[in-house]
Design a protein around this motif. Structure first.
Motif, PDB file in Angstrom:
ATOM      1  N   GLU A 540       0.850  -1.191   0.000  1.00 17.72           N
ATOM      2  CA  GLU A 540       0.000   0.000   0.000  1.00 17.72           C
ATOM      3  C   GLU A 540       0.881   1.235   0.000  1.00 17.72           C
ATOM      4  O   GLU A 540       1.950   1.262   0.622  1.00 17.72           O
ATOM      5  CB  GLU A 540      -0.906   0.017   1.235  1.00 17.72           C
ATOM      6  N   ARG A 547      -4.526   6.964  -2.541  1.00 25.46           N
ATOM      7  CA  ARG A 547      -4.008   5.662  -2.137  1.00 25.46           C
ATOM      8  C   ARG A 547      -3.754   4.812  -3.386  1.00 25.46           C
ATOM      9  O   ARG A 547      -4.556   4.800  -4.322  1.00 25.46           O
ATOM     10  CB  ARG A 547      -5.015   4.954  -1.215  1.00 25.46           C
ATOM     11  N   TYR A 597      -6.096   1.844  -5.784  1.00 27.21           N
ATOM     12  CA  TYR A 597      -6.293   1.096  -4.539  1.00 27.21           C
ATOM     13  C   TYR A 597      -7.737   0.613  -4.454  1.00 27.21           C
ATOM     14  O   TYR A 597      -8.666   1.367  -4.710  1.00 27.21           O
ATOM     15  CB  TYR A 597      -5.971   1.990  -3.351  1.00 27.21           C
ATOM     16  N   CYS A 599     -10.308  -0.885  -1.856  1.00 24.50           N
ATOM     17  CA  CYS A 599     -10.382  -1.017  -0.402  1.00 24.50           C
ATOM     18  C   CYS A 599     -11.055  -2.302   0.066  1.00 24.50           C
ATOM     19  O   CYS A 599     -10.839  -2.737   1.195  1.00 24.50           O
ATOM     20  CB  CYS A 599     -11.092   0.196   0.196  1.00 24.50           C
ATOM     21  N   ASN A 600     -11.885  -2.943  -0.765  1.00 22.27           N
ATOM     22  CA  ASN A 600     -12.559  -4.165  -0.325  1.00 22.27           C
ATOM     23  C   ASN A 600     -11.844  -5.440  -0.761  1.00 22.27           C
ATOM     24  O   ASN A 600     -12.408  -6.537  -0.663  1.00 22.27           O
ATOM     25  CB  ASN A 600     -14.015  -4.172  -0.830  1.00 22.27           C
ATOM     26  N   ASP A 656     -14.099  -2.373  -5.209  1.00 22.52           N
ATOM     27  CA  ASP A 656     -13.864  -1.048  -4.651  1.00 22.52           C
ATOM     28  C   ASP A 656     -14.813  -0.786  -3.495  1.00 22.52           C
ATOM     29  O   ASP A 656     -15.508  -1.686  -3.021  1.00 22.52           O
ATOM     30  CB  ASP A 656     -13.973   0.032  -5.738  1.00 22.52           C
ATOM     31  N   GLU A 657     -14.851   0.462  -3.031  1.00 19.80           N
ATOM     32  CA  GLU A 657     -15.644   0.769  -1.843  1.00 19.80           C
ATOM     33  C   GLU A 657     -17.138   0.582  -2.066  1.00 19.80           C
ATOM     34  O   GLU A 657     -17.902   0.413  -1.120  1.00 19.80           O
ATOM     35  CB  GLU A 657     -15.367   2.203  -1.373  1.00 19.80           C
ATOM     36  N   PRO A 840      -5.695  -4.271  -3.501  1.00 24.72           N
ATOM     37  CA  PRO A 840      -6.914  -3.573  -3.093  1.00 24.72           C
ATOM     38  C   PRO A 840      -7.054  -2.259  -3.823  1.00 24.72           C
ATOM     39  O   PRO A 840      -6.083  -1.719  -4.318  1.00 24.72           O
ATOM     40  CB  PRO A 840      -6.714  -3.373  -1.592  1.00 24.72           C
TER      41      PRO A 840
END
Length: 840
Positions: A540, A547, A597, A599-600, A656-657, A840
């Protein structure tokens, strides 16, 4: 005025009532509680501008009049878009009696996903707040980890708080700002205020404000972000200071930080005469405005703009390529050629477009047009400039296809060097005046010009001479190449020979090339590991306040091949369902790939229910299934060359989110010409359990290999388990074997994941998707659907083939479980023996 009883009038009426229903008009609710968006909500009000609120929680001003905060459902005219929001309401008492100005929204949970009638907001101990649309799909939820929620409260300052049994806050709306701050609320270091896309579209737009160690910075989101305004004494310090806070109070913006002296705070901006400031908002046009309520007139008033008041100084005021002059928008002058046109002749503020689109396939016909007497960006970002001479600046832009324009600023017209800023996306220019500090700047916009026609007469001799000379040069180059190639082969084992970069940066349309030191800094020296695989490790990082995920490949021959394939395959394509490759690095033996990035994480983490993740509901699973299909359809049918992925599996599907599915890891992919229906390959690619049977039978493959793998993934999503699960009993270890048995005995319902929820409500839809998966799993590749047909089935414009074979497993190879592991019996597989990278 309101078309029904006003909000506070209802409140005042019931505040003297002893009826049980008066309990609904409180600032607090205890878990579990559920609210449905419907006219039945008692605390409902329509306003003169067509907006409407249905308040669920309300904190009445202690005085009984003045500003009060409420949380509930809000919609603006014509009320087709509803949001769960926090808003300020007022009650005014004067000679006209009790009356009610239009409410002001200061926070929204579902900006990108408006809800409909009968949407449900639920408060539970395990999940906190969850918002579901009328069809049951999950729209938004609070992230509370493993904590338990006791209740919810809205404070007198407009902060929505989830608290535990000890009355300690677990989640607060103030810690998740959208586009506004109210009195006393702070923006933490690294946090953003993000403007809406337009006045009536609350989806997050391109403009955002962020608090960094150097102060407030306002950017337009591009690659990289472009600064258009800042309030700071140190513009170069753009590190994230997590101890910093920006607070609104007494008409001023204050900045505090642990880096300051004790009890020191800096006033970044203030307004004299501010009386009762209620909130500031980063507007859709990029202005940071302060609003207050004037009780004498009953109107919301604008106290001022914390940024500049010159409309031309904002990057989106005249849209792409537009030139702003005293608030009027035009396109670059036509005297340089017919290169630009207004997007809409009646709305010049929407910007301009190129008459001939710029293409990276014809870089030899790119030119730079000089745009006189303009500045860009309007707030000059010295940190983003490179210090080189002007000719080199223009040459670098012409050689970089991602560069769409260049701005050059001299320190001194008598000195050759200055600062060069290359733009990957062009926003508004501004005509400067004689006293402007930008009179020493030049701007150039890249355009596509028509190729020069060949000479029709007298050119035969020149052509022959040119052709002969070219052949001689070509022979010389081939000779030199062969000599160099032999030397490279003789020194292949030396690390000094590892500094090839494949000339990737010379390919048109490639993403940003980073230096190794830049990525080392972005990843904090590669310390935050996200995942590790056979060919590399993913870390990361953060770059330009975004990110990122950085895959650092191992120094192996296969890894180097994967690197080249991945960059070439996806470096020039963009689709919402493909993970975006934003950059790369080639530095001696180091090869790194930079991705957006996610996130999930990857889909494999969500397929099986576990104690730290809630199972996915049906609407989310269907969204993922559809997203994968659209991504594959794009690769197979919408690219100039068909791209065969060869390794479609849950580990390579990232989320993604918002749980949008994105296909990743193109290291094994292959590009084939569109006219080729099949290719013969001796190298088997992919992962056991997902490989199409034609690998083993003929070695002749087509895009249908990815269709087969897609069918396996869909079955895993529907059944909530992996295709090969060694934790199961022996007869249940292979999902496709079970599918054959259940299909032939008409017991397919037994396979559906019981964690989906209300399976009965979606049984017909789930069974249709299972039939689609079986269509994709046909052993005969010619009987499988194309991915465009799959998308049409998912969009309900086409039906599934009914004449299906229920044999999905080829006779070879056999995959057996031993001591909880899969026996990888195919030694030639490129990715079988590795743990798939997580990006991610």
């Amino acid at each position: 005025m309101a078309s029904c009883l006003p909000l506070l009038a209802i409140l005042l009426y019931f505040s003297f009532s002893v009826e049980p229903q008066s309990l609904y008009y409180n600032s607090t609710a205890i878990a579990p509680t559920s609210w449905i968006n419907s006219p039945a909500i008692p605390l409902s009000t329509n306003y003169s501008d067509g907006s409407s609120v249905r308040a669920l929680l309300l904190r009445l001003n202690p005085a009984g009049f003045g500003p009060s905060f409420a949380a509930g459902f809000y919609c603006f005219y014509p009320c087709k878009s509803v949001f769960f929001s926090i808003f300020i309401v007022y009650a005014i008492r004067d000679e006209r009696g009790l009356w009610y100005p239009i409410p002001q929204v200061i926070w929204s949970a579902n900006r990108a996903h408006p809800i409909s009638e009968n949407a449900t907001l639920q408060l539970t101990s395990q999940s906190g707040l969850t918002l579901h649309d009328g069809d049951g799909s999950l729209i938004w939820t609070t992230d509370i980890g493993n904590q338990s929620v006791a209740g919810i409260n809205i404070t007198e300052f407009g902060n929505l708080v989830l608290f535990d049994i000890n009355n300690s806050p677990i989640w607060q709306s103030w810690e998740h700002p959208t586009d506004s701050l109210v009195m006393g609320q702070s923006l933490a270091g690294g946090q953003r205020l993000t403007a809406s896309s337009s006045r009536t579209n609350w989806t997050e737009g391109r403009l955002y404000l962020i608090l960094l160690a150097g102060g407030i910075f306002a950017f337009v989101n591009s690659n990289p972000p472009q600064l258009y305004y800042n309030i700071s004494s140190n513009i170069s310090n753009r590190s994230v200071d997590k101890s910093a806070f920006l607070t609104l109070g007494n008409g001023s913006l204050y900045m505090n930080s642990s880096l300051f002296k004790p009890n020191e705070r800096i006033v970044l901006k203030g307004f004299v005469g501010a009386r009762n400031i209620q909130y500031i908002r980063l507007e859709y046009d990029g202005h940071l405005r302060l609003y207050d309520f004037d009780s004498s007139t009953g109107q919301w008033i604008l106290l001022g703009d914390l940024f500049t008041e010159d409309y031309c100084a904002y990057p989106t005021f005249c849209g792409h390529y537009g030139i702003c002059n005293n608030g009027q928008c035009t396109c670059p002058a036509e005297t340089s050629g017919n290169y630009f046109k207004l997007v809409d002749d009646r709305q010049p503020q929407l910007g301009c477009s190129t008459v001939t689109p710029i293409t990276c396939e014809d870089v030899n016909n790119h030119e730079l047009l000089t745009i006189s007497n303009v500045s860009y960006p309007n707030y000059v970002d010295d940190v983003a400039f490179s210090r080189i001479d002007e000719d080199r600046c223009k040459k670098d832009c012409l050689e970089n296809c991602s560069c769409k324009a260049v701005v050059y600023r001299y320190f001194d017209k008598n000195v050759s060097d200055g600062r060069c800023f290359m733009l990957s996306e062009v926003f508004s220019f501004e005509n400067y005046k004689s006293e402007s500090p930008y009179t020493n700047s030049s701007a150039y916009i890249k355009v596509q010009v028509a190729p020069s026609p060949p000479h029709s007469r007298g050119g035969l001799g020149k052509i022959l001479v040119f052709t002969f000379g070219t052949l001689l040069c070509l022979l010389a180059l081939i000779s030199i190449y062969l000599v160099c190639l032999r030397k490279v082969e003789e020194t292949q084992d030396s690390e000094e020979a590892e500094d090839e970069d494949f000339n990737i940066d010379q390919l048109p349309g490639m993403p940003t090339r980073f230096s190794f030191e830049e990525l080392r800094e972005a990843t904090e020296n590669f310390t935050k590991k996200l995942g590790e695989g056979g060919f590399g490790t993913v870390f990361e990082g953060s770059w330009s306040n975004e990110r990122i995920a950085v895959k650092r490949l191992k120094n192996t021959e296969q890894a180097r091949k994967d690197f080249l394939v991945e960059v070439v395959a996806i470096g020039r394509i963009h689709h919402i369902n493909l993970v975006r490759l934003t950059g790369y690095c080639v530095d001696r033996v180091n090869r790194l790939l930079v991705y957006e990035y996610m996130c999930n994480g990857s889909l494999d983490q969500w397929i099986s229910c576990n104690e730290w993740r809630e199972p996915l509901d049906w609407s989310t699973r269907l969204k993922i299934i559809t997203g994968i299909a659209k991504g594959l359809c794009y690769l197979q049918e919408d690219c100039r060359q068909k791209i065969l992925h060869f390794d479609i599996k849950p580990e390579n599907i990232l989320l993604d989110e918002k749980f949008n599915a994105k296909i990743s890891d193109f290291g094994l992919s292959k590009l084939i010409d569109r006219e080729m229906s099949r290719v013969m390959t001796l190298q088997m690619r992919g992962t056991l359990g997902y490989m199409a049977p034609e690998w083993w039978i003929t070695g002749e493959v087509s895009e249908k290999v990815d269709v087969y793998s897609y069918g396996v993934v869909v079955m895993e999503i529907l059944c909530g388990r992996r295709n090969i699960d060694c934790s199961q009993t022996k007869e249940n270890q292979h999902l496709l074997v079970l599918l054959e048995q259940k299909a032939k005995s008409n017991e397919l319902l037994d396979l559906i994941d019981k964690n989906i929820g209300d399976v009965n409500s979606y049984e017909g839809e789930i069974m249709n998707i299972m039939q689609l998966a079986m269509w994709c799993l046909q052993l005969d590749s010619s009987r499988r659907p194309s991915m465009s047909a799959v998308v049409k089935v998912l969009e309900r414009v086409m039906v599934v083939e009914t004449s299906l074979s229920y044999n999905f497993i080829p006779s070879i190879p056999t995959i057996t479980c031993a001591v909880g592991q899969v026996d990888q019996s195919a030694a030639l597989l490129a990715s079988t023996s590795r743990v798939q990278d997580q990006i991610p």
